[in-house]
Design a protein around this motif. Structure first.
Motif, PDB file in Angstrom:
ATOM      1  N   LEU A  93       0.834  -1.209   0.000  1.00 45.03           N
ATOM      2  CA  LEU A  93       0.000   0.000   0.000  1.00 45.03           C
ATOM      3  C   LEU A  93       0.868   1.258   0.000  1.00 45.03           C
ATOM      4  O   LEU A  93       0.592   2.235  -0.711  1.00 45.03           O
ATOM      5  CB  LEU A  93      -0.918  -0.014   1.222  1.00 45.03           C
ATOM      6  N   SER A  94       1.947   1.224   0.779  1.00 41.42           N
ATOM      7  CA  SER A  94       2.848   2.378   0.864  1.00 41.42           C
ATOM      8  C   SER A  94       3.493   2.676  -0.484  1.00 41.42           C
ATOM      9  O   SER A  94       3.637   3.843  -0.866  1.00 41.42           O
ATOM     10  CB  SER A  94       3.925   2.107   1.918  1.00 41.42           C
ATOM     11  N   LEU A  95       3.870   1.622  -1.215  1.00 38.44           N
ATOM     12  CA  LEU A  95       4.491   1.831  -2.524  1.00 38.44           C
ATOM     13  C   LEU A  95       3.529   2.530  -3.476  1.00 38.44           C
ATOM     14  O   LEU A  95       3.931   3.420  -4.241  1.00 38.44           O
ATOM     15  CB  LEU A  95       4.929   0.488  -3.117  1.00 38.44           C
ATOM     16  N   SER A  96       2.255   2.158  -3.420  1.00 40.30           N
ATOM     17  CA  SER A  96       1.272   2.758  -4.321  1.00 40.30           C
ATOM     18  C   SER A  96       1.008   4.227  -3.998  1.00 40.30           C
ATOM     19  O   SER A  96       0.515   4.967  -4.849  1.00 40.30           O
ATOM     20  CB  SER A  96      -0.042   1.974  -4.253  1.00 40.30           C
ATOM     21  N   LEU A  97       1.333   4.637  -2.771  1.00 44.82           N
ATOM     22  CA  LEU A  97       1.065   6.012  -2.338  1.00 44.82           C
ATOM     23  C   LEU A  97       2.325   6.864  -2.214  1.00 44.82           C
ATOM     24  O   LEU A  97       2.242   8.030  -1.823  1.00 44.82           O
ATOM     25  CB  LEU A  97       0.343   5.993  -0.977  1.00 44.82           C
ATOM     26  N   ALA A  98       3.491   6.288  -2.525  1.00 44.71           N
ATOM     27  CA  ALA A  98       4.768   6.970  -2.290  1.00 44.71           C
ATOM     28  C   ALA A  98       4.824   8.315  -3.020  1.00 44.71           C
ATOM     29  O   ALA A  98       4.723   8.361  -4.255  1.00 44.71           O
ATOM     30  CB  ALA A  98       5.923   6.086  -2.746  1.00 44.71           C
ATOM     31  N   PRO A  99       5.003   9.425  -2.281  1.00 43.93           N
ATOM     32  CA  PRO A  99       5.013  10.746  -2.918  1.00 43.93           C
ATOM     33  C   PRO A  99       6.410  11.198  -3.346  1.00 43.93           C
ATOM     34  O   PRO A  99       6.532  12.173  -4.087  1.00 43.93           O
ATOM     35  CB  PRO A  99       4.476  11.656  -1.811  1.00 43.93           C
ATOM     36  N   ASN A 100       7.452  10.520  -2.855  1.00 46.89           N
ATOM     37  CA  ASN A 100       8.809  10.966  -3.149  1.00 46.89           C
ATOM     38  C   ASN A 100       9.764   9.785  -3.105  1.00 46.89           C
ATOM     39  O   ASN A 100       9.378   8.650  -2.799  1.00 46.89           O
ATOM     40  CB  ASN A 100       9.245  12.055  -2.159  1.00 46.89           C
ATOM     41  N   LEU A 101      11.042  10.066  -3.401  1.00 49.16           N
ATOM     42  CA  LEU A 101      12.038   9.002  -3.477  1.00 49.16           C
ATOM     43  C   LEU A 101      12.295   8.342  -2.124  1.00 49.16           C
ATOM     44  O   LEU A 101      12.599   7.148  -2.057  1.00 49.16           O
ATOM     45  CB  LEU A 101      13.349   9.553  -4.044  1.00 49.16           C
ATOM     46  N   ILE A 102      12.187   9.107  -1.046  1.00 47.69           N
ATOM     47  CA  ILE A 102      12.420   8.529   0.288  1.00 47.69           C
ATOM     48  C   ILE A 102      11.370   7.470   0.591  1.00 47.69           C
ATOM     49  O   ILE A 102      11.701   6.350   1.033  1.00 47.69           O
ATOM     50  CB  ILE A 102      12.403   9.636   1.364  1.00 47.69           C
TER      51      ILE A 102
END
Length: 409
Positions: A93-102
């Motif tokens: 889920l986090s990967l689908s929402l990742a807003p930046n490179l970090i």
């Protein structure tokens, strides 16, 4: 013990192992890399930059697995697996929402830790502690989860990416993991059967003894002799799968042919895994360790020297020969050489080394591609390494053969 008797006696443990290795697919390179071009485009990354982020995430998770993997000797494997599945769902889920490179890097780290690391480890360890004589076949069946995932998920993922995009695909993956976890606990509740293979006797013994330290294991010449061949497959396979779509572009393969070839790879892996388990029970794992890189070596040589319409089918089928053996042979070799009491701790160290090796290749090979080094030259380098690694395994002792040798005097 006949195969149906094996399933009747140890079916619950083997089934758990299969389910965990199957679900580890969401944290494996072959699945993550299917979104690779979309992730690179979304974040404006080159092959080398994305490969380096992925390598760092894999390296970090591998180092942490040295400790996390040893925990399995002291806790209920079902609790261990549940924690891994919850973490894997959160990572997807986090990967689908990742807003930046970090956040991208942290999400990849969690996918590798909980999926490729903990779930794979739990799936193999659930059967690796079974008695010699049945261990190989039990590992063979449990390890079928790896090729089963490789056969089923690529086509589904490509279809989902086309239909709902790569972010929607990862959200669907998170939901699938949670549903699988719920079904698993429901099935366990309905069966409600005591199984000595899932009880705590081994954990109690392991927790009462410290076992060999990691430094002691790293100084053991048997372990060191196994390391080169042990890391050969994951490192090289990760390079091929991570850059599979780039390789397909270079060779002119269509995505449909690529997906079909990966399915063939998985089917070959299934057949070989079953055979490898029987061969381990019959001949011993140490003896098989001398030859299990043959398929990967032949695949690399084929990719370097030939170029034909059916090449991807041959290439992935040859990789499947080694893939089917890997999880069966390596775990069984460690059990033969070091016993099973602290096998979780020793395999965790071995797994961490394998993960670190696999972490190096996506970034390194991506940088070589960016620098203009040809695919053919890289493949030939892989061939030379694997031949040397296989040769080193011939110095390993064979405890099983020693036990079967007639005594002197």
């Amino acid at each position: 013990m006949k195969f149906h008797h094996l399933l009747m006696r140890h079916g619950r443990v083997i089934g758990l192992g299969f389910a965990l290795t199957f679900l580890s697919s969401f944290g494996q390179t072959f699945f993550i890399s299917l979104s690779g071009p979309d992730i690179r485009n979304a974040f404006g990354l080159t092959h080398g930059a994305f490969g380096s982020i992925y390598s760092l995430a894999t390296l970090s998770s591998g180092m942490l697995m040295i400790w996390v993997g040893s925990v399995i000797d002291r806790v209920d494997i079902r609790l261990y697996a549940t924690t891994a599945m919850l973490g894997l769902a959160a990572a997807a889920l986090s990967l689908s929402l990742a807003p930046n490179l970090i956040m991208l890097g942290l999400s990849l780290f969690a996918l590798r830790l909980f999926g490729q690391g903990m779930l794979s480890h739990a799936g193999v360890m659930s059967t690796a502690r079974l008695d010699e004589g049945v261990r190989g076949r039990a590992l063979g069946v449990a390890a079928l989860g790896f090729p089963a995932g490789e056969a089923i998920f690529p086509a589904i993922a490509i279809a989902l990416i086309t239909a709902i995009g790569w972010t929607g695909t990862w959200r669907s993956a998170a939901l699938a993991i949670i549903v699988a976890l719920g079904l698993g606990w429901l099935l366990g509740f309905l069966i409600r059967r005591k199984d000595p293979d899932l009880e705590a006797s081994a954990r109690k013994k392991a927790s009462s003894e410290a076992g060999p330290s990691w430094s002691e294991t790293l100084r053991d010449w048997r372990f060191l002799a196994l390391v080169p061949t042990m890391i050969g497959y994951p490192a090289i396979m990760t390079a091929y799968f991570f850059h599979q779509r780039f390789i397909a572009e270079v060779k002119g393969w269509s995505l449909e042919l690529l997906a079909s070839s990966i399915t063939l790879f998985a089917l070959v892996s299934v057949v070989v895994a079953m055979s490898a388990g029987s061969f381990v029970d019959r001949f011993g794992a140490v003896r098989l360790s001398h030859f299990y890189l043959v398929g990967m070596t032949a695949a690399s040589l084929t990719l370097a020297l030939f170029d034909a319409p059916f090449l991807p089918l041959v290439f992935f089928a040859l990789i499947g020969l080694t893939s089917g053996c890997t999880n069966v042979v390596i775990a069984a070799v460690l059990a033969e050489l070091f016993g099973t009491t602290h096998l979780g701790k020793i395999r965790a160290l071995a797994g961490a080394i394998m993960v670190v090796a696999s972490a190096a290749t996506p970034g390194a090979i991506g940088i070589l591609f960016d620098a203009g080094i040809s695919l053919e030259a890289i493949c030939l380098g892989f061939v030379v390494y694997m031949l040397a690694a296989a040769a080193i395994t011939f110095v390993l002792p064979n405890p099983r053969a020693a036990r079967l040798r007639p005594s002197e005097g």
